[in-house]
Design a protein around this motif. Structure first.
Motif, mmCIF file in Angstrom:
data_model
loop_
_atom_site.group_PDB
_atom_site.id
_atom_site.type_symbol
_atom_site.label_atom_id
_atom_site.label_comp_id
_atom_site.label_asym_id
_atom_site.label_seq_id
_atom_site.Cartn_x
_atom_site.Cartn_y
_atom_site.Cartn_z
ATOM 1 N N VAL A 202 -6.666 23.525 0.890
ATOM 2 C CA VAL A 202 -7.531 24.698 1.081
ATOM 3 C C VAL A 202 -8.809 24.282 1.823
ATOM 4 O O VAL A 202 -9.340 23.189 1.630
ATOM 5 C CB VAL A 202 -7.859 25.339 -0.287
ATOM 6 C CG1 VAL A 202 -9.037 26.301 -0.217
ATOM 7 C CG2 VAL A 202 -6.624 26.056 -0.823
ATOM 8 N N THR A 203 -9.289 25.125 2.737
ATOM 9 C CA THR A 203 -10.469 24.802 3.535
ATOM 10 C C THR A 203 -11.737 25.323 2.849
ATOM 11 O O THR A 203 -11.670 26.126 1.905
ATOM 12 C CB THR A 203 -10.381 25.484 4.914
ATOM 13 O OG1 THR A 203 -10.438 26.917 4.697
ATOM 14 C CG2 THR A 203 -9.083 25.126 5.631
ATOM 15 N N LEU B 89 -12.138 28.473 0.289
ATOM 16 C CA LEU B 89 -12.759 28.338 -1.037
ATOM 17 C C LEU B 89 -13.925 29.328 -1.150
ATOM 18 O O LEU B 89 -14.092 29.997 -2.177
ATOM 19 C CB LEU B 89 -13.263 26.916 -1.263
ATOM 20 C CG LEU B 89 -13.895 26.672 -2.639
ATOM 21 C CD1 LEU B 89 -12.856 26.812 -3.752
ATOM 22 C CD2 LEU B 89 -14.549 25.296 -2.692
ATOM 23 N N PRO C 246 -9.274 18.873 -2.060
ATOM 24 C CA PRO C 246 -8.134 19.453 -1.338
ATOM 25 C C PRO C 246 -6.897 18.563 -1.350
ATOM 26 O O PRO C 246 -5.796 19.025 -1.048
ATOM 27 C CB PRO C 246 -8.676 19.646 0.086
ATOM 28 C CG PRO C 246 -9.817 18.723 0.221
ATOM 29 C CD PRO C 246 -10.396 18.550 -1.160
#
Lengths: 82, 82
Positions: A14-15, A19, A44
């Motif tokens: 997830v970037t 987030l 991540p």
């Protein structure tokens, strides 16, 4: 108000923007339960997210996270801190 | 420097003074590895402790916690935060 740390799994890769979007989804509704999610940390690689929050109860925090689309039952009342 | 959250189990019923003593044991030696443990949160019901730290590596942090008497391998590099 109590202090909580809760843990989410499944955020592998997830970037920061993703987030932030999840965090914003909480923030948009948290007032309805008297909850405030102060900070979220993400690894991540493992996909773990740790959130630091205040609120009236574990259940109130869980309802906000569920309604925001990222439910967790790993919620811990951290009544002691140093 | 990287940011880490690490998780300890087994601190059921631990008091604030006992947590502070464990935190002090880390603080006494952390400089030797370039680690700084900023904050520790404890849920004395479940016995979980969450520590927020900075340091050069996961291994350096693990060595400090081990030498201080509370080893853990649940160490997560939280490279993203909001």
């Amino acid at each position: 108000m109590a202090r909580f740390i809760d843990v989410h799994d499944g955020f592998v890769g997830v970037t920061k923007d993703q987030l932030a979007a999840a965090h914003d989804a909480d923030a948009a509704i948290e007032d309805e339960e008297g909850v405030h999610i102060e900070h979220a940390w993400l690894d991540p690689q493992s996909g773990k997210v740790f959130c630091l929050s205040t609120g009236p109860s574990k259940e109130a925090l869980m309802r906000i996270h569920e309604r925001a689309g990222h439910p967790t039952d790993q919620v811990y009342e951290v009544s002691i801190e140093v």
